[in-house]
Design a protein around this motif. Structure first.
Motif, PDB file in Angstrom:
ATOM      1  N   ASP A  34       0.476  -1.157  -0.217  1.00  0.00           N
ATOM      2  CA  ASP A  34      -0.205   0.137  -0.008  1.00  0.00           C
ATOM      3  C   ASP A  34       1.007   1.111  -0.263  1.00  0.00           C
ATOM      4  N   ARG A  35       0.340   2.059  -0.999  1.00  0.00           N
ATOM      5  CA  ARG A  35       1.784   3.518  -0.823  1.00  0.00           C
ATOM      6  C   ARG A  35       0.895   4.225   0.230  1.00  0.00           C
ATOM      7  N   THR A  42      -9.930   5.224   1.242  1.00  0.00           N
ATOM      8  CA  THR A  42     -11.146   5.997   1.687  1.00  0.00           C
ATOM      9  C   THR A  42     -12.197   5.152   2.082  1.00  0.00           C
ATOM     10  N   THR A  43     -11.153   3.683   3.086  1.00  0.00           N
ATOM     11  CA  THR A  43     -11.951   3.335   4.286  1.00  0.00           C
ATOM     12  C   THR A  43     -12.336   4.112   5.017  1.00  0.00           C
ATOM     13  N   SER A  46     -15.821   6.530   5.755  1.00  0.00           N
ATOM     14  CA  SER A  46     -17.158   5.699   5.097  1.00  0.00           C
ATOM     15  C   SER A  46     -17.661   6.186   6.401  1.00  0.00           C
ATOM     16  N   ILE A  49     -21.946   2.283   7.182  1.00  0.00           N
ATOM     17  CA  ILE A  49     -24.145   0.885   6.965  1.00  0.00           C
ATOM     18  C   ILE A  49     -23.238  -0.084   7.271  1.00  0.00           C
ATOM     19  N   VAL A 176       2.595   0.839  -6.418  1.00  0.00           N
ATOM     20  CA  VAL A 176       2.971   0.451  -7.037  1.00  0.00           C
ATOM     21  C   VAL A 176       3.044   1.185  -7.898  1.00  0.00           C
ATOM     22  N   GLN A 205      -7.727  -1.363  -5.938  1.00  0.00           N
ATOM     23  CA  GLN A 205      -7.030   0.404  -5.597  1.00  0.00           C
ATOM     24  C   GLN A 205      -8.527   1.095  -5.639  1.00  0.00           C
ATOM     25  N   ASP A 211      -5.210   3.011 -12.838  1.00  0.00           N
ATOM     26  CA  ASP A 211      -3.617   2.972 -12.836  1.00  0.00           C
ATOM     27  C   ASP A 211      -3.755   1.851 -13.810  1.00  0.00           C
ATOM     28  N   LYS A 348     -20.263  -2.536   3.520  1.00  0.00           N
ATOM     29  CA  LYS A 348     -20.848  -3.994   3.779  1.00  0.00           C
ATOM     30  C   LYS A 348     -21.059  -4.791   3.321  1.00  0.00           C
TER      31      LYS A 348
HETATM   32  C1  LIG Z   1     -17.754   9.517   2.485  1.00  0.00           C
HETATM   33  C2  LIG Z   1     -18.647   8.129   2.697  1.00  0.00           C
HETATM   34  C3  LIG Z   1     -19.368   6.800   3.221  1.00  0.00           C
HETATM   35  C4  LIG Z   1     -19.420   5.648   2.795  1.00  0.00           C
HETATM   36  N1  LIG Z   1     -19.969   5.020   3.325  1.00  0.00           N
HETATM   37  C5  LIG Z   1     -20.199   3.623   3.511  1.00  0.00           C
HETATM   38  C6  LIG Z   1     -21.488   3.178   3.730  1.00  0.00           C
HETATM   39  O1  LIG Z   1     -22.037   3.619   4.741  1.00  0.00           O
HETATM   40  N2  LIG Z   1     -21.878   1.408   4.077  1.00  0.00           N
HETATM   41  C7  LIG Z   1     -21.119   0.732   3.224  1.00  0.00           C
HETATM   42  O2  LIG Z   1     -21.015  -0.276   3.038  1.00  0.00           O
HETATM   43  N3  LIG Z   1     -19.707   1.083   2.088  1.00  0.00           N
HETATM   44  C8  LIG Z   1     -19.516   2.667   2.396  1.00  0.00           C
HETATM   45  N4  LIG Z   1     -18.212   3.247   1.534  1.00  0.00           N
HETATM   46  C9  LIG Z   1     -17.654   3.318   0.803  1.00  0.00           C
HETATM   47  C10 LIG Z   1     -17.031   1.953   1.745  1.00  0.00           C
HETATM   48  O3  LIG Z   1     -16.051   2.946   2.632  1.00  0.00           O
HETATM   49  C11 LIG Z   1     -15.924   1.288   1.138  1.00  0.00           C
HETATM   50  O4  LIG Z   1     -16.480   1.089  -0.547  1.00  0.00           O
HETATM   51  C12 LIG Z   1     -14.527   0.745   0.688  1.00  0.00           C
HETATM   52  O5  LIG Z   1     -13.909   1.763   2.133  1.00  0.00           O
HETATM   53  C13 LIG Z   1     -13.448   1.576   0.138  1.00  0.00           C
HETATM   54  O6  LIG Z   1     -12.649   0.237   0.723  1.00  0.00           O
HETATM   55  P1  LIG Z   1     -11.495   0.275  -0.840  1.00  0.00           P
HETATM   56  O7  LIG Z   1      -9.863  -1.066  -0.278  1.00  0.00           O
HETATM   57  O8  LIG Z   1     -11.596  -0.765  -2.303  1.00  0.00           O
HETATM   58  O9  LIG Z   1     -10.290   0.765  -1.313  1.00  0.00           O
HETATM   59  P2  LIG Z   1      -9.374   2.327   0.124  1.00  0.00           P
HETATM   60  O10 LIG Z   1      -9.443   1.934   1.009  1.00  0.00           O
HETATM   61  O11 LIG Z   1      -9.552   3.165  -0.959  1.00  0.00           O
HETATM   62  O12 LIG Z   1      -8.200   1.592  -0.418  1.00  0.00           O
HETATM   63  C14 LIG Z   1      -6.735   1.078  -1.213  1.00  0.00           C
HETATM   64  C15 LIG Z   1      -6.133   0.933  -1.147  1.00  0.00           C
HETATM   65  O13 LIG Z   1      -5.044   0.801  -2.265  1.00  0.00           O
HETATM   66  C16 LIG Z   1      -3.625   1.857  -2.280  1.00  0.00           C
HETATM   67  N5  LIG Z   1      -3.706   1.675  -3.577  1.00  0.00           N
HETATM   68  C17 LIG Z   1      -4.053   2.687  -4.692  1.00  0.00           C
HETATM   69  N6  LIG Z   1      -3.240   2.402  -5.781  1.00  0.00           N
HETATM   70  C18 LIG Z   1      -2.394   1.850  -5.282  1.00  0.00           C
HETATM   71  C19 LIG Z   1      -0.912   1.537  -6.029  1.00  0.00           C
HETATM   72  N7  LIG Z   1      -0.500   2.277  -7.308  1.00  0.00           N
HETATM   73  N8  LIG Z   1      -0.034   0.930  -4.730  1.00  0.00           N
HETATM   74  C20 LIG Z   1       0.063   1.250  -3.861  1.00  0.00           C
HETATM   75  N9  LIG Z   1      -1.160   1.410  -2.916  1.00  0.00           N
HETATM   76  C21 LIG Z   1      -2.088   1.454  -3.629  1.00  0.00           C
HETATM   77  C22 LIG Z   1      -4.113   3.143  -1.082  1.00  0.00           C
HETATM   78  O14 LIG Z   1      -3.469   3.718  -0.778  1.00  0.00           O
HETATM   79  C23 LIG Z   1      -5.487   2.434  -0.533  1.00  0.00           C
HETATM   80  O15 LIG Z   1      -4.922   2.430   1.051  1.00  0.00           O
HETATM   81  C24 LIG Z   1     -18.518   5.019   1.809  1.00  0.00           C
HETATM   82  C25 LIG Z   1     -17.878   5.623   1.441  1.00  0.00           C
HETATM   83  C26 LIG Z   1     -17.629   6.900   1.776  1.00  0.00           C
HETATM   84  C27 LIG Z   1     -16.351   7.698   1.054  1.00  0.00           C
END
Ligand SMILES: Cc1cc2nc3c(=O)[nH]c(=O)nc-3n(C[C@H](O)[C@H](O)[C@H](O)COP(=O)(O)OP(=O)(O)OC[C@H]3O[C@@H](n4cnc5c(N)ncnc54)[C@H](O)[C@@H]3O)c2cc1C
Length: 394
Positions: A34-35, A42-43, A46, A49, A176, A205, A211, A348
């Motif tokens: 992870d970068r 974005t986690t 959140s 819910i 990456v 990602q 990317d 969720k």
């Molecule tokens: C305001 C908000 C409210 C939300 N509310 C809800 C809710 O109530 N209920 C629900 O179910 N969902 C909700 N969500 C959605 C949910 O939080 C997300 O779908 C989930 O957290 C996404 O997780 P992730 O692992 O895909 O993304 P991320 O947490 O964004 O993780 C992606 C990771 O990839 C890494 N990365 C990316 N590119 C590279 C690279 N080239 N090299 C190394 N590392 C890299 C980044 O650094 C990051 O840490 C909400 C989201 C937001 C923004």
């Protein structure tokens, strides 16, 4: 020593869940890169819910299996100190007469048919569950007792810790920069800290999944969309016993929940601000915007007319054209498995999606078919659009 069975890019709640499940299903050498830090994407923004309310049946199924894991999270991870911060307060959703009424009716019937405990309740019952709200215009009210909210950051870090205990290596602060290819086969990744080899790479990602398009030339239909979340301090507490709500009658399709046992966390469930490039830095929230949301809240929660703004933040969704994720292999690139485009509702689903992507990466039978979530749907036109149209309720 730089060779691995599987490399996972991204340690958000999805990547951490994938990593844990890879180890749980027997993968021996797993590397997560992870970068930034675990859960810091974005986690960390959140609203957390957890509901199974969806109109897309595949989403209901994934939310159902994920909920079963959330309910017994520490036992599932085999780590008695693991926590998800689960508050099982139930979920209330309602619509007035109008265009959202039939979608709601159909979605609730669909959930029931899929074995979910959902109840149709009247206005008086809704008031007894959420006494700070008024329901005078609510023509149909659904109640899902097996729902609530949890803490996405806690869940990501718990998955990551359990993964590490099973031998997964997680390196933070590594970017990456490209995929290493041998013809059409992935053979590793080049990073800010050198190269790592693997014939299987899982990309989780989120908004930075663009990317993949730069690295492979394969279109990545995802855009970064910023949303605002407000925490309001009203005259009456929004307690942990009061259910999460979804108000399909409000212009912003508001959703909300208790925040800290007293305040109301509230946000709009409509389309947000599309960003030119992926970026989850904090954006501005204007006072005019706070006023607009505040007015909608006061319509539903009359006591909140003079509520104070306790805190606020912005978060970014990885939105696809049908507001549902892209999951699975990209046929043009052997060894690459992707999971992105969670469109504001991935938390969720994260336990179930972690299982699926890990199973796919290891060539195991998947719990459910991932075919409906394939990237190919954007070419064939077989979109997974929910009955409510655009929005995270899907
Ligand atoms: C305001 C908000 C409210 C939300 N509310 C809800 C809710 O109530 N209920 C629900 O179910 N969902 C909700 N969500 C959605 C949910 O939080 C997300 O779908 C989930 O957290 C996404 O997780 P992730 O692992 O895909 O993304 P991320 O947490 O964004 O993780 C992606 C990771 O990839 C890494 N990365 C990316 N590119 C590279 C690279 N080239 N090299 C190394 N590392 C890299 C980044 O650094 C990051 O840490 C909400 C989201 C937001 C923004």
């Amino acid at each position: 020593m730089n060779s691995f069975d599987v490399i996972v890019i991204g340690a958000g709640v999805i990547g951490s869940s994938v990593a844990y499940h890879l180890a749980r299903f027997g993968a021996k050498r797993v590397l997560v890169l992870d970068r930034t830090q675990i859960g810091a994407g974005t986690t960390s923004q959140s609203s957390g819910i957890l509901r199974t309310h969806y109109s897309v049946p595949e989403n209901v199924e994934l939310a159902k299996s994920s909920w079963a894991i959330y309910k017994d999270f520490a036992a599932y991870l085999g780590d008695e100190d693991a926590a998800s911060g689960l508050v099982q307060c139930g979920y209330l959703i309602w619509a007035p007469d109008g265009p959202k009424l039939n979608p709601l009716r159909q979605a609730l019937a669909g959930q029931s048919a899929q074995g979910i405990d959902v109840r149709l309740i009247d206005q008086a019952q809704a008031r007894s569950l959420l006494p700070i709200a008024q329901f005078d215009d609510a023509a149909l009210i659904g109640y899902e007792p097996e729902a609530g909210f949890a803490d996405a950051y806690l869940v990501a870090t718990s998955f990551a810790r359990a993964a590490r205990r099973l031998g997964v290596k997680i390196i933070e602060g590594v970017e990456v920069q490209r995929l290493l290819m041998n013809g059409t086969q992935v053979v590793g990744v080049e990073t800010s800290q050198g190269t790592f080899h693997s014939q299987t790479v899982v990309s989780t990602q989120n908004i930075w999944a663009t990317d993949i398009e730069r690295w492979t030339g394969i279109a990545t239909p995802v855009s970064a969309e910023r949303h605002a979340v407000l925490a309001l301090e009203g005259p009456q507490p929004y307690t942990f016993q009061m259910p999460v709500f979804k108000d399909l009658g409000s212009p912003g399709m508001l959703y909300g929940r208790s925040y800290g046992g007293t305040q109301m966390l509230v946000s709009e469930g409509t389309v947000g601000e599309t960003l030119a490039a992926p970026d989850n830095e904090q954006g501005d929230i204007s006072l005019d915007y706070v006023g607009e949301v505040g007015e909608q809240v006061a319509q539903r929660f009359p006591g909140f007319e003079n509520a104070g703004l306790a805190s606020s933040w912005t978060g970014v969704y990885d939105v696809t054209p049908d507001w549902n994720p892209v999951l699975g292999r990209l046929p043009e690139v052997q060894g690459l498995v992707v999971g992105y485009g969670f469109s504001g509702h991935g938390f969720k689903l994260s336990p179930g999606i972690g299982r699926l992507l890990a199973q796919e990466a290891l060539g195991l039978h998947t719990d459910v078919s991932m075919a409906p979530y394939a990237l190919a749907r954007f070419r064939s036109g077989q979109l997974l659009t929910g009955l409510y149209g655009k929005g995270a309720v899907s």
